[in-house]
Design a protein around this motif. Structure first.
Motif, mmCIF file in Angstrom:
data_model
loop_
_atom_site.group_PDB
_atom_site.id
_atom_site.type_symbol
_atom_site.label_atom_id
_atom_site.label_comp_id
_atom_site.label_asym_id
_atom_site.label_seq_id
_atom_site.Cartn_x
_atom_site.Cartn_y
_atom_site.Cartn_z
ATOM 1 N N MET A 38 35.716 51.553 111.206
ATOM 2 C CA MET A 38 35.213 53.002 111.285
ATOM 3 C C MET A 38 35.523 53.792 110.637
ATOM 4 N N TRP A 39 36.823 53.565 109.707
ATOM 5 C CA TRP A 39 37.227 55.035 108.762
ATOM 6 C C TRP A 39 37.011 54.790 106.951
ATOM 7 N N GLN A 40 36.045 53.310 107.807
ATOM 8 C CA GLN A 40 35.595 52.734 106.348
ATOM 9 C C GLN A 40 34.443 53.412 106.624
ATOM 10 N N ALA A 41 33.217 53.395 107.448
ATOM 11 C CA ALA A 41 32.010 54.683 107.149
ATOM 12 C C ALA A 41 32.832 56.232 107.190
ATOM 13 N N VAL A 42 33.802 56.922 107.375
ATOM 14 C CA VAL A 42 34.196 57.901 107.321
ATOM 15 C C VAL A 42 34.166 57.609 105.830
ATOM 16 N N LEU A 43 34.651 56.708 105.108
ATOM 17 C CA LEU A 43 34.936 56.491 103.988
ATOM 18 C C LEU A 43 33.903 56.747 103.402
ATOM 19 N N ILE A 44 32.730 56.008 103.244
ATOM 20 C CA ILE A 44 31.504 56.278 102.779
ATOM 21 C C ILE A 44 31.047 56.877 102.696
ATOM 22 N N LEU A 49 29.678 62.443 99.782
ATOM 23 C CA LEU A 49 29.655 64.069 99.226
ATOM 24 C C LEU A 49 30.440 64.301 98.275
ATOM 25 N N LEU A 50 31.264 63.101 97.937
ATOM 26 C CA LEU A 50 32.628 63.986 96.706
ATOM 27 C C LEU A 50 31.290 63.951 95.725
ATOM 28 N N ILE A 51 30.571 62.275 95.209
ATOM 29 C CA ILE A 51 29.603 62.641 94.291
ATOM 30 C C ILE A 51 29.022 63.576 93.958
ATOM 31 N N ARG A 52 28.657 64.395 95.747
ATOM 32 C CA ARG A 52 27.294 65.501 94.915
ATOM 33 C C ARG A 52 28.326 67.131 94.607
ATOM 34 N N ALA A 53 29.570 66.622 94.486
ATOM 35 C CA ALA A 53 30.361 68.090 94.882
ATOM 36 C C ALA A 53 30.625 67.709 92.958
#
Length: 201
Positions: A38-44, A49-53
């Motif tokens: 579940m947390w792996q999905a959040v990490l993805i 989002l980090l790449i966009r930032a």
């Protein structure tokens, strides 16, 4: 030089589909478990989002080929390999990832050349040969740097990223190098057609 700031609808749809898939995985593993999935999905989603930032903060334009490679790499490594457990299904998936990383890092080297020479403001006359050689060497060097990182973390924290094997280490570097060389040949062809990313006229 053609403008790089253009809509990339194919990659936009690809990225959107990955957000949707991450959300589906989050809900599924929230109900069914295990929790780490579940947390792996959040990490993805966080990584996307980090790449966009980073792109926005550095005012960098990711040309279509690089963006597609990055998104596909995230899909393979984070969805297929980790979220869906394809390491046990697809033989040598780890080596495929290293091969693909060579492609991405070669494009990143090209992006660095573009930023360093300030191509968009035309302060320096771009050289396709220099760009390709720099991209190749950067990618190969980063393949070595990554293995240094794995060796260090294995040694310090008792991990087993390199399987305690020089063969595994060297095979990873070779795969990354092959990916870089293939991408360099692609860039040579594109340069001859005057369609090379960042350097096209």
């Amino acid at each position: 030089m053609q403008k790089l700031m253009r809509k990339d609808r194919g990659n936009d749809l690809f990225e959107l589909a990955m957000y949707v898939l991450a959300a589906v995985c989050f809900v599924y593993f929230l109900i069914k478990g295990p929790a780490p999935k579940m947390w792996q999905a959040v990490l993805i989603a966080v990584v996307l989002l980090l790449i966009r930032a980073v792109v926005k903060l550095t005012k960098t334009t990711m040309f279509a080929a690089l963006r597609f490679c990055v998104l596909l790499f995230i899909f393979i490594t984070m969805f297929m390999a980790n979220e869906f457990g394809f390491y046990s299904v697809i033989p040598y998936l780890d080596k495929i990832e290293h091969l693909f990383s060579g492609v991405i890092l070669c494009f990143v080297g090209l992006l660095i050349y573009g930023k360093a020479s300030d191509i968009e403001n035309k302060s320096v006359t771009p050289s396709a040969k220099v760009a390709i050689w720099l991209s190749l060497f950067f990618s190969v060097a980063m393949a070595g740097v990554w293995e240094i990182y794995e060796f260090t973390t294995d040694h310090w924290f008792g991990l087993n990223s390199q399987n305690g094997s020089l063969l595994d280490t060297m095979t990873d570097i070779i795969c990354g190098t092959i990916g870089a060389v293939m991408t360099s040949f692609y860039l040579v062809i594109q340069a001859k057609r005057r369609k090379m990313p960042l350097l096209d006229e």
